[in-house]
Motif scaffolding. Structure first.
Motif, PDB file in Angstrom:
ATOM      1  N   ALA A 169       0.840  -1.204   0.000  1.00 22.88           N
ATOM      2  CA  ALA A 169       0.000   0.000   0.000  1.00 22.88           C
ATOM      3  C   ALA A 169       0.874   1.253   0.000  1.00 22.88           C
ATOM      4  CB  ALA A 169      -0.926  -0.009   1.213  1.00 22.88           C
ATOM      5  N   HIS A 170       1.951   1.243   0.791  1.00 24.19           N
ATOM      6  CA  HIS A 170       2.870   2.387   0.807  1.00 24.19           C
ATOM      7  C   HIS A 170       3.544   2.575  -0.548  1.00 24.19           C
ATOM      8  CE1 HIS A 170       2.179   3.059   4.939  1.00 24.19           C
ATOM      9  NE2 HIS A 170       2.977   2.127   5.440  1.00 24.19           N
ATOM     10  N   LEU A 171       3.933   1.461  -1.187  1.00 22.08           N
ATOM     11  CA  LEU A 171       4.579   1.542  -2.499  1.00 22.08           C
ATOM     12  C   LEU A 171       3.619   2.101  -3.542  1.00 22.08           C
ATOM     13  CD1 LEU A 171       6.967   0.990  -4.353  1.00 22.08           C
ATOM     14  CD2 LEU A 171       6.164  -1.383  -4.583  1.00 22.08           C
ATOM     15  N   ILE A 172       2.364   1.696  -3.488  1.00 19.52           N
ATOM     16  CA  ILE A 172       1.360   2.217  -4.422  1.00 19.52           C
ATOM     17  C   ILE A 172       1.203   3.724  -4.243  1.00 19.52           C
ATOM     18  CG2 ILE A 172      -1.112   2.224  -4.951  1.00 19.52           C
ATOM     19  CD1 ILE A 172      -1.107  -0.795  -4.327  1.00 19.52           C
ATOM     20  N   ASN A 173       1.075   4.175  -3.000  1.00 22.52           N
ATOM     21  CA  ASN A 173       0.907   5.611  -2.741  1.00 22.52           C
ATOM     22  C   ASN A 173       2.147   6.403  -3.155  1.00 22.52           C
ATOM     23  OD1 ASN A 173      -1.677   5.270  -1.685  1.00 22.52           O
ATOM     24  ND2 ASN A 173      -0.920   4.960   0.402  1.00 22.52           N
ATOM     25  N   GLU A 174       3.318   5.864  -2.854  1.00 25.91           N
ATOM     26  CA  GLU A 174       4.553   6.557  -3.213  1.00 25.91           C
ATOM     27  C   GLU A 174       4.698   6.658  -4.733  1.00 25.91           C
ATOM     28  OE1 GLU A 174       7.860   8.723  -2.735  1.00 25.91           O
ATOM     29  OE2 GLU A 174       6.616   7.983  -1.075  1.00 25.91           O
ATOM     30  N   SER A 175       4.355   5.598  -5.432  1.00 25.53           N
ATOM     31  CA  SER A 175       4.478   5.599  -6.889  1.00 25.53           C
ATOM     32  C   SER A 175       3.456   6.520  -7.550  1.00 25.53           C
ATOM     33  CB  SER A 175       4.312   4.174  -7.432  1.00 25.53           C
ATOM     34  OG  SER A 175       5.295   3.308  -6.889  1.00 25.53           O
TER      35      SER A 175
END
Length: 224
Positions: A169-175
């Motif tokens: 979820a963090h990777l999705i938001n960061e990307s």
């Protein structure tokens, strides 16, 4: 399987009272019944009291067997779907970092120990990778929700998978919003670390994942 003695004794009290009541009534009817009709009535009641524990024990045994079979079936289904999610996650990570070597457990272990600087240098979150990442995250969330209802996974397994879902979820938001390659690389490192923890924690899980990787490898080889 450990047995809780206190719970066992508490569950046994109604059965023991029923048996004791049946024995007392039967003994009293034999020795003190004023006539045959009352004696027969009391004996029938005592027989019922003695049979009640047997009926409930048979019910508990049957219910326990059915529940165990259902749990085994759910566990097998959960294991297969979980391995599928992990394989898709591995394929997503390889695609995101441009890894094209043979997909094997040995090469996978080498990739999983990469650190954030190496990952950031290779990382390329394309729309295709983002779609795969969304799908993996949704599937993992679904499995965790199902496990909350069935409790098939151990607490350690649940913690590893929950942490992996959070990192996704963090990777999705960061990307989507910040696009910081170094931060994204750290989240990818965390995800790969969770997969490595999963493989290290359970040799059976590692073997199952290796078996799920084999059809993917064979499918790629057949295409060449």
């Amino acid at each position: 399987m450990k047995i809780n003695i206190r719970n066992f004794l508490l569950k046994s009290i109604p059965y023991l009272l029923s048996i004791a009541g049946g024995i007392i009534l039967y003994t009293g009817a034999i020795d003190n019944a004023p006539n045959d009709n009352i004696r027969d009535l009391v004996i029938n009641v005592s027989a019922s009291l003695l049979s009640i524990p047997l009926v409930f024990l048979l019910y508990d045994y049957t219910n326990s067997r059915v529940a165990n079979q259902m749990k085994k079936s759910v566990a097998h289904s959960m294991s297969d779907k979980l391995n599928s999610v992990l394989v898709n996650t591995i394929l997503m990570l390889r695609d995101a970092m441009g890894v094209h070597n043979k997909l094997s457990l040995e090469n996978l272990n080498r990739m999983l120990v990469w650190r954030a600087p190496e990952i950031s240098r290779r990382l390329n979150i394309t729309p295709r990778v983002m779609d795969m990442l969304h799908a993996c995250h949704n599937d993992l969330d679904t499995l965790l929700f199902r496990n909350s209802q069935t409790n098939v996974l151990s607490p350690d397994q649940t913690q590893i998978l929950s942490s992996m879902a959070r990192d996704m979820a963090h990777l999705i938001n960061e990307s989507k919003f910040h696009k910081n390659r170094h931060v994204s690389g750290k989240y990818v490192e965390n995800i790969m670390g969770r997969i490595l923890d999963w493989l290290d924690a359970d040799s059976v899980a590692a073997l199952n994942l290796a078996n799920h990787l084999r059809p993917v490898v064979d499918g790629k080889n057949n295409k060449k």
